[in-house]
Enzyme design. Structure first.
Site, PDB file in Angstrom:
ATOM      1  CB  THR A 106      16.850 -37.902 -15.521  1.00 55.25           C
ATOM      2  OG1 THR A 106      18.168 -37.887 -14.895  1.00 55.25           O
ATOM      3  CG2 THR A 106      15.649 -38.345 -14.353  1.00 55.25           C
ATOM      4  N   GLY A 107      17.929 -36.520 -18.196  1.00 54.68           N
ATOM      5  CA  GLY A 107      18.630 -35.915 -18.913  1.00 54.68           C
ATOM      6  C   GLY A 107      18.958 -36.233 -20.295  1.00 54.68           C
TER       7      GLY A 107
ATOM      8  CB  SER B 255      17.711 -32.690 -23.759  1.00 54.53           C
ATOM      9  OG  SER B 255      18.761 -32.142 -22.992  1.00 54.53           O
TER      10      SER B 255
ATOM     11  CB  ILE C 222      25.881 -39.690 -20.935  1.00 59.10           C
ATOM     12  CG1 ILE C 222      27.391 -39.597 -21.186  1.00 59.10           C
ATOM     13  CG2 ILE C 222      25.586 -40.938 -19.990  1.00 59.10           C
ATOM     14  CD1 ILE C 222      28.306 -39.226 -19.874  1.00 59.10           C
ATOM     15  N   GLY C 223      22.773 -39.458 -21.764  1.00 58.67           N
ATOM     16  CA  GLY C 223      21.493 -39.919 -21.379  1.00 58.67           C
ATOM     17  C   GLY C 223      20.958 -40.468 -22.551  1.00 58.67           C
TER      18      GLY C 223
ATOM     19  CE1 TYR D 193      28.122 -31.069 -13.494  1.00 61.31           C
ATOM     20  CE2 TYR D 193      30.577 -31.411 -13.210  1.00 61.31           C
ATOM     21  CZ  TYR D 193      29.188 -31.830 -13.517  1.00 61.31           C
ATOM     22  OH  TYR D 193      29.333 -33.213 -14.273  1.00 61.31           O
TER      23      TYR D 193
END
Length: 265
Positions: free
Chosen positions: A16-17, A19, A24-25, A173
């Site tokens: 996930t993530g 984009s 990191i993704g 966060y």
């Protein structure tokens, strides 16, 4: 498997993530693809567009192209993980596309720079929904879909070092990521009898283009290597955690920070 067989040959992973090419993704997806896995990448570019660093200038099409393009080994789904139904859709898409799912890397995150005076109930709820609730629901959907007859059931979560130093300027966060830290051990216990490991990574300061020049300098002085972490540093650790070599490791939060000396800042 021969010595020439990639370590993740035949495995199916969700990341996930994914984009931004600097993220990191993206590095994790690239590393798992290089290790032989088939990968479903999830993205939600509007979340990046709201941040100072912005969305990837090449758009998600450019991100996917740099990963080799969608096809037999790479698929993509855009989904807002603030939607409680989105995690199940992400997992279902991986199973529909590749026939199974073996690895889940919960890399996505909502950044939230709010002090105690600035924090609101709405922002707390949104950070919780994206950073924590979505992670639990992704693990739940993954567990329901995983075939325990297949080898290598792996879950990797991400925290942010909030357990090592205060993050009072980004409370929603830090609080939501703290919950990820705490849930790692309990989720690992829920799944270890099925041979599925659950670990979390704190990658430390990673240069993904989010920090301004002053913060980059201050943090850089506190890193013995003289540089920030790179996305590929985290990606290599994830690749190991999801491999057969890490089958004996579960319930751990691993600090991969290059000796970050917070007190030197």
């Amino acid at each position: 498997m021969t010595n020439d067989t990639p370590p993740l040959d035949g495995r199916v992973a969700i990341v996930t993530g994914v984009s931004r090419r600097r993220g990191i993704g993206f590095a994790v997806a690239r590393e798992l693809l290089a290790a032989g896995a088939r990968v479903l990448v999830h993205s939600w570019a509007p979340a990046d567009a709201e941040q100072p660093w912005g969305a990837d200038p090449a758009g998600i099409d450019g991100v996917l192209e740099e990963l080799g393009g969608t096809g037999p080994r790479l698929a993509h789904l855009a989904a807002d993980l603030a939607d409680p139904d989105a995690p199940a859709r992400v997992v279902a898409r991986a199973v529909e596309t590749f026939g199974a799912v073996d690895v889940l890397v919960v890399n996505h995150a909502r950044s939230s720079y709010r002090t105690l005076a600035e924090v609101t109930a709405e922002e707390l709820d949104l950070a919780w929904a994206v950073n924590t609730r979505a992670g639990v629901l992704l693990v739940q959907a993954f567990a329901a879909a995983h075939d325990d007859a297949r080898p290598g059931g792996r879950v990797v979560l991400f925290t942010s070092g909030q357990h090592l130093a205060p993050m009072s300027g980004e409370l929603p966060y830090a609080i939501s990521k703290g919950a990820v830290h705490q849930m790692t051990l309990s989720l690992s216990d829920a799944l270890i009898d099925r041979g599925i490991t659950v670990n979390a990574v704190n990658p430390g300061p990673v240069d993904t283009g989010w920090a301004d020049e002053e913060l980059t300098r201050r943090v850089g002085r506190a890193l013995p290597a003289g540089r920030w972490g790179r996305p590929e540093d985290a990606a290599r650790l994830v690749r190991w955690l999801v491999s057969d070599d890490a089958a004996w490791i579960t319930g751990q939060v691993i600090n991969s920070e290059g000796g970050f000396r917070r007190w030197a800042m």
